[in-house]
Design a protein around this motif. Structure first.
Motif, PDB file in Angstrom:
ATOM      1  N   TYR A   7      57.453  21.458  14.259  1.00  0.00           N
ATOM      2  CA  TYR A   7      58.385  22.574  14.074  1.00  0.00           C
ATOM      3  C   TYR A   7      58.706  22.761  12.593  1.00  0.00           C
ATOM      4  CZ  TYR A   7      59.170  21.532  19.050  1.00  0.00           C
ATOM      5  OH  TYR A   7      59.012  21.268  20.380  1.00  0.00           O
ATOM      6  N   LYS A  67      65.712  20.990  17.159  1.00  0.00           N
ATOM      7  CA  LYS A  67      65.444  22.422  17.331  1.00  0.00           C
ATOM      8  C   LYS A  67      65.548  23.130  15.988  1.00  0.00           C
ATOM      9  CE  LYS A  67      67.261  22.625  22.026  1.00  0.00           C
ATOM     10  NZ  LYS A  67      68.253  23.229  22.916  1.00  0.00           N
ATOM     11  N   ARG A  92      63.036  25.939  21.770  1.00  0.00           N
ATOM     12  CA  ARG A  92      63.310  25.051  20.630  1.00  0.00           C
ATOM     13  C   ARG A  92      63.785  25.850  19.419  1.00  0.00           C
ATOM     14  NH1 ARG A  92      64.466  20.916  23.045  1.00  0.00           N
ATOM     15  NH2 ARG A  92      64.357  19.737  21.142  1.00  0.00           N
TER      16      ARG A  92
END
Length: 111
Positions: A7, A67, A92
């Motif tokens: 991420y 997240k 997320r």
């Protein structure tokens, strides 16, 4: 690779892609700024618009509890779809600049 690392990499790639958006004729430039220790990722615009100096945050993303929290997004289309295209699941991504009640209707994570 740890999903959170993926991420982070996606956030950096999306913001770096924005650095190329203003053309060479533009007096403004976009700069991606990364604070990996604090997990903060920014896109700022810097330059001159006529006689006025411009320095503003276009987007701000934090990593919170695994997240991506989009704290601020002044881009036209929003960066959330770019993050999804880069492989970040919608659940997320938190649109933190919206109230929790409004987040529930976005299709992204509420918190």
């Amino acid at each position: 690779m740890d999903p959170v690392d993926q991420y982070r990499a996606a956030a950096m790639a999306v913001l770096r892609a924005w650095e190329r958006r203003p053309g060479p004729e533009s007096t403004l430039r976009f700069e991606a700024v990364f604070d990996r220790e604090q997990d903060r990722y920014l896109l700022v615009v810097v330059g001159w618009d006529g006689r006025h100096h411009v320095h503003s945050t276009l987007a701000h993303v934090d990593v919170v509890d695994g997240k991506l929290w989009i704290q601020h997004d002044q881009t036209e289309e929003g960066i959330a779809p770019d993050l999804v295209a880069a492989g970040v699941p919608r659940d997320r991504i938190v649109l933190a600049f919206k109230s929790p009640a409004r987040r529930a209707a976005t299709g992204y994570a509420v918190s």
